[in-house]
Structures are given as C-alpha cells and as structure tokens.
Design a protein around this motif. Sequence first.
Motif, PDB file in Angstrom:
ATOM      1  N   LEU A 138     -34.546  45.932 -82.133  1.00 27.11           N
ATOM      2  CA  LEU A 138     -33.631  45.108 -81.345  1.00 27.11           C
ATOM      3  C   LEU A 138     -32.926  45.940 -80.286  1.00 27.11           C
ATOM      4  CD1 LEU A 138     -32.557  42.225 -81.060  1.00 27.11           C
ATOM      5  CD2 LEU A 138     -30.686  42.860 -82.582  1.00 27.11           C
ATOM      6  N   ARG A 139     -32.501  47.160 -80.635  1.00 24.92           N
ATOM      7  CA  ARG A 139     -31.887  48.040 -79.637  1.00 24.92           C
ATOM      8  C   ARG A 139     -32.892  48.360 -78.531  1.00 24.92           C
ATOM      9  NH1 ARG A 139     -26.416  48.175 -79.671  1.00 24.92           N
ATOM     10  NH2 ARG A 139     -25.494  49.241 -81.451  1.00 24.92           N
ATOM     11  N   GLY A 140     -34.159  48.524 -78.884  1.00 24.20           N
ATOM     12  CA  GLY A 140     -35.179  48.763 -77.871  1.00 24.20           C
ATOM     13  C   GLY A 140     -35.317  47.588 -76.923  1.00 24.20           C
ATOM     14  N   MET A 141     -35.325  46.376 -77.478  1.00 28.92           N
ATOM     15  CA  MET A 141     -35.385  45.182 -76.637  1.00 28.92           C
ATOM     16  C   MET A 141     -34.180  45.110 -75.704  1.00 28.92           C
ATOM     17  SD  MET A 141     -36.517  42.244 -79.352  1.00 28.92           S
ATOM     18  CE  MET A 141     -37.908  42.470 -80.460  1.00 28.92           C
ATOM     19  N   ALA A 142     -32.998  45.397 -76.243  1.00 28.95           N
ATOM     20  CA  ALA A 142     -31.786  45.311 -75.435  1.00 28.95           C
ATOM     21  C   ALA A 142     -31.811  46.326 -74.297  1.00 28.95           C
ATOM     22  CB  ALA A 142     -30.562  45.524 -76.318  1.00 28.95           C
ATOM     23  N   LEU A 143     -32.264  47.552 -74.582  1.00 29.92           N
ATOM     24  CA  LEU A 143     -32.360  48.573 -73.540  1.00 29.92           C
ATOM     25  C   LEU A 143     -33.379  48.166 -72.481  1.00 29.92           C
ATOM     26  CD1 LEU A 143     -31.737  51.322 -72.311  1.00 29.92           C
ATOM     27  CD2 LEU A 143     -33.345  52.340 -73.948  1.00 29.92           C
ATOM     28  N   ALA A 144     -34.516  47.646 -72.924  1.00 32.93           N
ATOM     29  CA  ALA A 144     -35.541  47.207 -71.973  1.00 32.93           C
ATOM     30  C   ALA A 144     -35.028  46.068 -71.103  1.00 32.93           C
ATOM     31  CB  ALA A 144     -36.800  46.778 -72.725  1.00 32.93           C
ATOM     32  N   HIS A 145     -34.341  45.118 -71.711  1.00 32.82           N
ATOM     33  CA  HIS A 145     -33.827  43.975 -70.959  1.00 32.82           C
ATOM     34  C   HIS A 145     -32.741  44.397 -69.983  1.00 32.82           C
ATOM     35  CE1 HIS A 145     -31.387  40.223 -70.394  1.00 32.82           C
ATOM     36  NE2 HIS A 145     -32.605  39.733 -70.211  1.00 32.82           N
ATOM     37  N   GLU A 216     -30.537  32.824 -83.669  1.00 34.80           N
ATOM     38  CA  GLU A 216     -29.552  32.095 -82.859  1.00 34.80           C
ATOM     39  C   GLU A 216     -28.284  32.930 -82.656  1.00 34.80           C
ATOM     40  OE1 GLU A 216     -29.304  28.491 -85.135  1.00 34.80           O
ATOM     41  OE2 GLU A 216     -30.584  27.390 -83.710  1.00 34.80           O
ATOM     42  N   ARG A 217     -27.856  33.637 -83.705  1.00 35.59           N
ATOM     43  CA  ARG A 217     -26.672  34.502 -83.563  1.00 35.59           C
ATOM     44  C   ARG A 217     -26.946  35.633 -82.578  1.00 35.59           C
ATOM     45  NH1 ARG A 217     -26.617  33.971 -89.194  1.00 35.59           N
ATOM     46  NH2 ARG A 217     -27.212  36.145 -89.598  1.00 35.59           N
ATOM     47  N   LEU A 218     -28.108  36.239 -82.692  1.00 35.78           N
ATOM     48  CA  LEU A 218     -28.443  37.343 -81.794  1.00 35.78           C
ATOM     49  C   LEU A 218     -28.551  36.863 -80.351  1.00 35.78           C
ATOM     50  CD1 LEU A 218     -31.158  39.180 -83.905  1.00 35.78           C
ATOM     51  CD2 LEU A 218     -28.786  39.890 -83.560  1.00 35.78           C
ATOM     52  N   ALA A 219     -29.116  35.687 -80.160  1.00 37.06           N
ATOM     53  CA  ALA A 219     -29.236  35.138 -78.816  1.00 37.06           C
ATOM     54  C   ALA A 219     -27.869  34.911 -78.193  1.00 37.06           C
ATOM     55  CB  ALA A 219     -30.018  33.826 -78.855  1.00 37.06           C
ATOM     56  N   ALA A 220     -26.930  34.434 -78.999  1.00 36.22           N
ATOM     57  CA  ALA A 220     -25.596  34.118 -78.485  1.00 36.22           C
ATOM     58  C   ALA A 220     -24.694  35.338 -78.367  1.00 36.22           C
ATOM     59  CB  ALA A 220     -24.938  33.086 -79.394  1.00 36.22           C
ATOM     60  N   ARG A 221     -24.832  36.286 -79.294  1.00 33.97           N
ATOM     61  CA  ARG A 221     -23.878  37.396 -79.383  1.00 33.97           C
ATOM     62  C   ARG A 221     -24.422  38.725 -78.888  1.00 33.97           C
ATOM     63  NH1 ARG A 221     -22.098  36.164 -85.668  1.00 33.97           N
ATOM     64  NH2 ARG A 221     -21.399  34.008 -85.350  1.00 33.97           N
ATOM     65  N   GLY A 222     -25.728  38.827 -78.726  1.00 32.69           N
ATOM     66  CA  GLY A 222     -26.312  40.078 -78.261  1.00 32.69           C
ATOM     67  C   GLY A 222     -26.704  40.999 -79.402  1.00 32.69           C
ATOM     68  N   ALA A 223     -27.371  42.086 -79.036  1.00 32.55           N
ATOM     69  CA  ALA A 223     -27.923  43.013 -80.026  1.00 32.55           C
ATOM     70  C   ALA A 223     -26.842  43.694 -80.854  1.00 32.55           C
ATOM     71  CB  ALA A 223     -28.790  44.065 -79.328  1.00 32.55           C
ATOM     72  N   ASP A 224     -25.675  43.937 -80.263  1.00 32.06           N
ATOM     73  CA  ASP A 224     -24.626  44.655 -80.994  1.00 32.06           C
ATOM     74  C   ASP A 224     -24.217  43.947 -82.276  1.00 32.06           C
ATOM     75  OD1 ASP A 224     -24.590  46.625 -79.106  1.00 32.06           O
ATOM     76  OD2 ASP A 224     -22.764  45.943 -78.100  1.00 32.06           O
ATOM     77  N   SER A 225     -24.389  42.631 -82.310  1.00 35.26           N
ATOM     78  CA  SER A 225     -23.958  41.885 -83.501  1.00 35.26           C
ATOM     79  C   SER A 225     -24.796  42.225 -84.720  1.00 35.26           C
ATOM     80  CB  SER A 225     -24.016  40.381 -83.230  1.00 35.26           C
ATOM     81  OG  SER A 225     -25.354  39.947 -83.029  1.00 35.26           O
ATOM     82  N   PHE A 226     -25.982  42.806 -84.512  1.00 35.22           N
ATOM     83  CA  PHE A 226     -26.808  43.233 -85.641  1.00 35.22           C
ATOM     84  C   PHE A 226     -26.369  44.605 -86.150  1.00 35.22           C
ATOM     85  CE2 PHE A 226     -30.912  45.337 -87.017  1.00 35.22           C
ATOM     86  CZ  PHE A 226     -31.025  44.675 -88.222  1.00 35.22           C
ATOM     87  N   TYR A 227     -25.807  45.415 -85.281  1.00 36.12           N
ATOM     88  CA  TYR A 227     -25.508  46.805 -85.620  1.00 36.12           C
ATOM     89  C   TYR A 227     -24.057  47.030 -86.028  1.00 36.12           C
ATOM     90  CZ  TYR A 227     -30.150  47.844 -83.919  1.00 36.12           C
ATOM     91  OH  TYR A 227     -31.509  47.885 -83.772  1.00 36.12           O
TER      92      TYR A 227
END
Length: 584
Positions: A138-145, A216-227
Amino acid sequence: MRALALALLPLAVACAPAADRPATPTAVADTQAPGMVSAADPRAVAAGVEILKAGGNATDAAIATMLALGVVEPQSSGLGGGSFWVRHRVGGRLDTIDARETAPMAAGPRLFYTADGQPMDHREAVPGGKSVGVPGALRGMALAHRSGGKLPWARLFQPAIRLAKDGWQLSPRFVDGLAKNGTHITPELRAIFSPGGTALPAGSTVRNPDQAAFLERLAARGADSFYVGPDAQKLVTTVRTAVRNLSQMTTGDVASYAAKPRDPVCVPYRSYRICGMGPPSSGGITVLMILKQLERFDLKALGKDSPTAWHLFAESSRLAYADRNLYIGDPDYVQVPVAGMLDPAYLASRSALISPTTTLASVTAGTPPGAPQRVRAEPAETPGTTSLSVADRMGNVVAVTTTIEGVYGSGLTVNGIVLNNELTDFDTVPVKDGYLVANRVEGGKRPRSSMAPTIVYDASGRVRLSVGAAGGPTIIAQIAKAIMGVIDFDLSAQDAIAMGLLYAPGLNATAEAGTERAAMVPALQALGERVTVGGLGLKANAVEWVGGRWVGGADPRSEGVAGDETGYVTKIKRFGKDPSRPPE
C-alpha cells in the motif's frame, strides 16, 4: 475469453551514468494507441482497463489492477504483502519503487530457530505470525500515485471494492489450488470459500465484506490509515497472538514503514537497453547477468529449437545464480557490489567459462570488483506472487510484481486480506563457514527477492517490452527467457512467455514438463547437462510495442489475459492441465 471482452467494453545500479541511461524517445510522446493491461486474472485486467478508459494513466491503472488482484487472487498477492515497481514515464524518465516488506526491529539473526537451538524447517516457519513482514504494497501504491498518478486516489479503489462487495466467481483452478495449498489459512478466510465447512464448487460467487469495508476506508482515508491507528493495531495484534510462531512486531514497526525510490539497474544488450529493479531485488541484476553472459553467442543463428542455445542459457543461468545467492541482500544493511556484478569485463570473464559443447563440472560464485567476502546461502522462495504490465496511450509504461510470498502467505488474515510470510525469504542460518550471510535476518531489514519487473528499450529509446513473472526464484529465468525470445528469436511477447523453460539455478537443471523443452532432454544430456523433467509453476505477463500499437501477452499456464481500451482481448491458447501450472 468472449466473456471478458464483453466485460471490458462497458467499463466506464545502481544505474549507469546519466549519459548511458535510456534515451528520451524520439517518437511523439503521445502514442495515440489504445492503452493495454496484462495481468494474471481477467477481472483485474478489466479493473485496469476501466481506469484507463476513465482517463487514468499507467500508474493509476496499475494500482487498480493490483487492488483487484488482491481480491480475486488472495493466494498470490494483496495489501498484506509487498511489491517492486519499474516505471517509464513520457520524456524518458525511468524510476523504481521498493515496497518490499520489512522485519520487525526486534527480529534477530536467529528468528527462525527452535527453542532447542535448531534452525526451523521452512514449512514449520511459514504458518503464523513470525514469518509476517510489515506489509509494503500500500505504501508503494501511495508513493507511485503521489509521484505519477493522475486520477483521484479513491477512484482507483472502486473496481476492487465492487468485486469484494458484489462478489466474484470461483474458477476450477482456484478451487483446486485452495484444496491443495490453503490448509493453513484462518477460519475467517476459509469460511468465505467453505461456508458451513463445505467447500464451494467452481462457479460459485463469493463475497468478502471485511475486505470491501477495509478498501472503502483506505479509499476515503488514504494509505496512512493502514499504518497508524486501529487497523495498524489490528495487524499487530493478529501476528502477536497467532496460534503458531508469535511475532515481535509492534505498532512502531508498522508506523515507520516507508516505500523507497531506488536506482534502477540497466545494461545494453545487443541494440537494446534492459532495465530492472535493483537490490533488495536479486531479480534485476541476475537477469542482466544471464543475458550479458550470453551476448557473445549468436543465439539468433542457433534458433529457439536448438539444444545448444538452451544449454548456453542454462550455463549462464547457473553462473549468475551463484553470484546472486552470495552477494545480494538489502543494500541498506549489506554491501552489494552492483556495479561490479554488472561490470562488462567481469561478465566477459564469467561468459568465458561457458562452452557450447560441454557443461561446467562445478559452479562457484565469482569475485566481481568491489565484492565483499561472503558465503553462499540457499534461497527458499515459493511461488505465491503475481505480476502485471500496463501501458497507456500517452506512452507511460509500468511493470509491477507483487507478492505475499508463499501460496496464501502466512495463512493469517486481517480485514479480509491475507498476510505475507515474506520473512522466510531470509536465510535461516546467519553464519556459514565463519562469515555473516548477506541475506540474514536483521531488524528493519528487507529480505532478498527474485521479483524482476523489467522494461526493455529499443535503440531509439522507445519502450519495446514490459515484462514480469511469478514463481519464486524461477522468476529470474522466466524473464531472461522472455527477453531472449523477443530479442534473439524474434518471437512475440506472447510466444516468448509460452516457450518452455530450462531452469538451471545450480548444477542440476529442470526441463519444464508439458513443453518442448522436455523433448529436448536427450540432446541436452548429450551436452553434459544434468537435466530432468519436472513442473515449474510459471506465470508471466507482458506488454510490447509492435507495429505502432501496444500488444499484450499472458501466460498460457495461468488464467491471465491482456486487454486494451477498445475491448480487444489477446487470445491465449491455454496449456492443458499438467505439472507446470502454478500452485494457485
């Protein structure tokens, strides 16, 4: 295949010095050719194509494809694992992203030892919490995006959310693979596929509401919400309270995880330039070594049906794998002689060991310039991985390989996703013959990987091929084989992927069962090859630029397909049911 076409239609080195890097493409940047997605599942391809049709670029489509694969291929990938990205952007810029998992800071070199001081068997180490690395996908996706995406983050999650919420159908391959390889998964995940304890048959529709809510949570809150926060705590609690092999992971380990930009590794090969992922991937370097050691031989004249050509491939493979096993690890923790391993003079000296008429009696690692003193260690990777390639109509190209390591990873789940067993990619024994092993366990370290997403440039600097594969350490040989097929044998990417493999990571080689390579065994043995026939579990995907358009390729051993924005789907002639199919 017709069903997929209908589904697609309505979907709204360290690198060399800068002077030696791939040239800026001389052609017009906007190709105006329909974008193409190739992946191991048609529903994931449909997700990527949907994003391209919505105006997204290759980075956006790759993220959507990965998220969908995590739903329909939970045995191979997902947000509980990690990934490597190799990305070409219009204007000639090439970058790579390391989203490999990390060991908890409390992990030590004897992480996989028993209470009585003995190294654990690989099969004993996999199930449970101890094998789980901090997930990086997920962090990789966020950095790429963040660095190259176009559409809003939340939009990229919509196809995967629909699949998890509305349901997807089980294939015969999935049902068979679950029965064979899913014995260690959690009751929560098993209940999705076997409600009431009875396994659902192929064709059944399954839903994963926990995963849908998580996405849905990740889509709304972003990758940081997982970490950071409740989901991070849930992950830590899961691995620390597992029934087997308790983890030492903390919320601090999760919060501090970062995906990292890395330098790509690139070499010229004939009139092309090939670029891949650097350490902690061993894949990129080893692929380049195999090919460069073969460059002095006229493979085109020998042809794809020549036993001599495949003998040369095997000899180059075993030499490159020997160096790979000895020297490559996490570059943040060990000295990796990248430049020395790719040094032309060094590779020429290794190539000189290869004879067209005889087989090496023994194989040892060489001593590339700048090499530290190391001791060889045997890898223990397994094929729970998937790969994808995406090209958009602007000319951006992305190759990503993503994994949870073994089939169904650690067997643990959180929020409906499967957690990796990536830490068993470390070498269990940290010291051999008095020397520290490069790929030993250390706190915060990333285990060595064979994943090898690769981009090939032609002489003009245009992307010619994007290719990646799954299958543990066979990934390296698969990628080298595919590139050799396209460049040396003038094959399409599809045909190059479909070619049988001769896999030779050491003195003994395996000719892939059910392919033309198996029939070649007597001729190979006459050249001195120690070769037997066996299944290899291969799975590759590619996109290539041919005749002014993007063309996809997908492995006939898998359920993979390739499709473009017009609804066109590459026709794949499937292999029959044989031992070479991936254990999914």
